[in-house]
Each structure stands twice: as structure tokens, then as C-alpha cells.
Write a protein that holds these residues in place. Structure first.
Motif, PDB file in Angstrom:
ATOM      1  N   VAL A  77       0.852  -1.186   0.000  1.00  0.00           N
ATOM      2  CA  VAL A  77       0.000   0.000   0.000  1.00  0.00           C
ATOM      3  C   VAL A  77       0.891   1.239   0.000  1.00  0.00           C
ATOM      4  N   ASN A 129      -5.135   7.628  -2.780  1.00  0.00           N
ATOM      5  CA  ASN A 129      -5.992   6.449  -2.615  1.00  0.00           C
ATOM      6  C   ASN A 129      -7.463   6.833  -2.530  1.00  0.00           C
ATOM      7  N   CYS A 176     -12.748   4.888  -3.024  1.00  0.00           N
ATOM      8  CA  CYS A 176     -11.424   4.333  -2.714  1.00  0.00           C
ATOM      9  C   CYS A 176     -10.788   3.680  -3.945  1.00  0.00           C
ATOM     10  N   GLN A 177      -9.496   3.961  -4.146  1.00  0.00           N
ATOM     11  CA  GLN A 177      -8.726   3.393  -5.250  1.00  0.00           C
ATOM     12  C   GLN A 177      -7.668   2.395  -4.763  1.00  0.00           C
ATOM     13  N   GLU A 178      -7.670   2.102  -3.484  1.00  0.00           N
ATOM     14  CA  GLU A 178      -6.666   1.189  -2.920  1.00  0.00           C
ATOM     15  C   GLU A 178      -7.332  -0.165  -2.726  1.00  0.00           C
ATOM     16  N   THR A 200     -10.423  -1.121  -0.128  1.00  0.00           N
ATOM     17  CA  THR A 200     -11.727  -1.275  -0.775  1.00  0.00           C
ATOM     18  C   THR A 200     -12.382  -2.590  -0.371  1.00  0.00           C
TER      19      THR A 200
END
Length: 333
Positions: free
Chosen positions: A65, A71, A206-208, A212
Motif C-alpha cells: 500500500v 488512494n 477508494c482506489q486502494e 476497498t
């Protein structure tokens, strides 16, 4: 709350200082009727058993991460678009992204521990066996939620922030109140309702991948938790004496006010080395943050209405908080 350096493990003495004792008094209720007469609660219990999950096996903890990446969209950071934002350099922006996410998830985690303690009390205090059965599954849910947020914070973000003072004040009030219905009202309807809205908002943006997936599982549990409160308290307040109902009305308003004011993130501004009072004032009056704070009550207001607590007195206070527009949305049950 311990806030050591990234990767630093607290000593034994530091761990001992992290324990806080709270004096509580409430009745423990035996329920000698073992027949399942409250069918909706029993159905919820069956769903809870079916939907249990193991975070160790079902989440991809091996994923790397980048805590300083975008994110979540930068526009969700409270100072976005202000003169403070315009002056940020690339390195400071990356630090701000990490600290904002770290602060948000920390208070999610602290709220989940509050829910863990409150639901354990509900299992003791509720007078219905079906509610005890379901409440026991929620205790497991809340333990798992504390586990996943704690693990994400410690393994991916460098550890948690301390609990927000307004959130702490509301949870303490819930835990120390001796009346079982106030524990439901404070935790299941208010804290869980706000959490469900916040988790849903974050999940959509959320893009993580790991976060997510984590939020997906948590949201599925939270929807049952709020329904638990609505189903249990349905019609309960309508039979109360006016003075007792007014106490619940005042509690709802005070809890909503505390939750609105908890989103000012003063700890983040302190970490960034910014003038906390000045930034707090900017965030408090930011049109973007005003709308976000109101949105979080989209689950609370319709549930308060369904339970019969959206009285003229509460309606007037909700209008002051500018959240009355959510009253026509569907209740959670």
C-alpha cells in the motif's frame, strides 16, 4: 492513546498506560422464553451467521500500500481548495494524504471498539432472547472490525491516532447509561448509522484495493447492525411517558451535534505543523465539508423518524443542524 514512531512497538509499561477504566452500571436480564417469537430479529440472526467472514483469509494483506498516493480523491481532504491547499508542495501533499487517511481510519477503529463494548452490554441488558442471539453475532463482528482497522493502520499506515474527543464523549455516555434502550439508540442508531454512511462514501471513492475490500466486508456487517437497532426499538418510544421520551430526544440531538463536530481533524493539522485553531475555523466553514458532514446523517434521520423520535422538538433541532432533508429517505430495517 499511544502514537509512537512508525514501526515502533510500545513497551509493556506503555501498553499498561493505554488501558482506561470506565465505571458502568446497568441491569443484566435473563430471558427465560427461548421460543423465537420476534421473527424479524431471528431472521437477522440467521443472516449474521451466514455472513461471518475471516479477515485473515479473505483479505489480501500481502498487497503493498502506497500510503501517500491519492488512494481517495484529494477533494475529500477538508482543506482542499483553500489557500492552505494552494501552498502545498508535492512532499507535503503526500504526507497530508497519509495523515488524513490515518486519522479517518483511526476513528473508525476507535468507534468499532466502542461498538464492541456497547454491544456486549446489549447482550447482557436486552430482555429478548432473539436480541441476545443477534447481539452475540455483532460482538464478533465488532471484534473483527477492530482487528482489520488496527491491522491496516499498523501494517500499512504506521499506527493510529488517539480517539477524537467528541466521539469519545458520546461513546462514554452510551457505555455508562444504565438504560438498555439508550445503548441501542446511541450505538445502533446513531454511531452505527453514521459509520455506515461514512464507510459507504469512502468505499465508493477508494482506489486502494485492500482498503476497498476491507470496507466491502465491514459495510455488509454494518447494514445488519443498524437494522438490529431499528427492529428492536420499533414502537418502543411511542409507549413512553413524555418526560422519558424527551430524554431520548435530547440525547439524539446532543449525539448528532457531537458527531458533526468530530470531523474537524485537529490532530492532523497539529501533525502537519499548521495553526490548529485557524485551520479548524477554515474546515468548519468550508462549503464542501459542510455538505459532507450533513451527508453522514442520511442514515440517522430516517431511522430516528421511524422510531417516532422526530418530534417537533427534534425536528426543530435537526433543522438547525440542516439535516432535516433526509427524513424522507428509507429507514434501515
Amino acid at each position: 492513546m499511544y502514537e509512537g514512531a512508525v514501526g515502533q512497538t510500545p513497551s509493556h509499561d506503555e501498553r499498561e498506560r493505554q488501558v482506561e477504566l470506565l465505571s458502568t452500571t446497568f441491569n443484566t436480564a435473563y430471558a427465560w422464553n427461548y421460543e423465537m417469537v420476534r421473527r424479524e430479529l431471528h431472521n437477522l440472526y440467521e443472516k449474521a451467521k451466514r455472513d461471518q467472514w475471516n479477515a485473515t483469509e479473505q483479505l489480501s494483506w500481502h498487497l503493498d500500500v502506497d500510503a501517500e498516493a491519492e488512494n481517495l480523491p484529494d477533494m475529500q481532504i477538508p482543506v482542499y481548495g483553500t489557500h492552505i491547499w494552494e501552498k502545498l508542495g508535492p512532499a507535503e501533499l503526500r504526507t497530508l494524504r497519509r495523515e488524513q487517511l490515518r486519522w479517518s481510519l483511526s476513528n473508525f477503529m476507535h468507534g468499532e471498539q466502542g461498538a464492541l463494548l456497547a454491544t456486549a452490554q446489549i447482550v447482557d441488558a436486552t430482555p429478548w432472547m432473539e436480541a441476545k442471539f443477534y447481539g452475540a453475532t455483532q460482538v464478533m463482528d465488532e471484534a473483527r472490525h477492530v482487528e482489520v482497522f488496527s491491522r491496516y493502520l499498523n501494517e500499512k499506515l504506521g499506527g493510529p491516532y488517539r480517539i477524537n474527543t467528541n466521539l469519545k464523549a458520546l461513546i462514554d455516555q452510551i457505555l455508562t447509561d444504565s438504560r438498555w434502550d439508550m445503548k441501542y439508540l446511541g450505538m445502533q442508531i446513531m454511531v452505527e448509522g453514521l459509520a455506515m454512511a461514512a464507510f459507504g462514501f469512502m468505499h465508493k471513492l477508494c482506489q486502494e484495493p485492500l482498503l476497498t475490500a476491507l470496507l466491502h466486508y465491514v459495510i455488509r456487517d454494518e447494514s445488519r447492525h443498524v437494522a438490529f437497532g431499528v427492529l428492536t426499538l420499533n414502537d418502543w418510544f411511542l409507549q413512553m411517558a413524555p418526560e422519558e421520551r424527551r430524554e431520548r430526544e435530547e440525547f439524539v440531538y446532543e449525539g448528532c451535534r457531537l458527531m458533526r463536530d468530530r470531523l474537524l481533524a485537529e490532530d492532523v493539522w497539529e501533525t502537519m505543523g499548521w495553526p490548529v485553531a485557524e485551520v479548524r475555523d477554515i474546515v468548519l466553514h468550508s462549503p464542501q465539508m459542510i455538505e459532507f458532514r450533513k451527508m453522514l446523517f442520511s442514515k440517522v434521520v430516517p431511522n430516528v423518524k421511524r422510531l417516532g423520535l422526530l418530534t417537533p422538538w427534534v425536528r426543530e433541532r435537526f433543522a438547525e443542524l440542516d439535516i432535516l432533508q433526509f427524513e424522507h429517505l428509507e429507514a434501515s430495517a
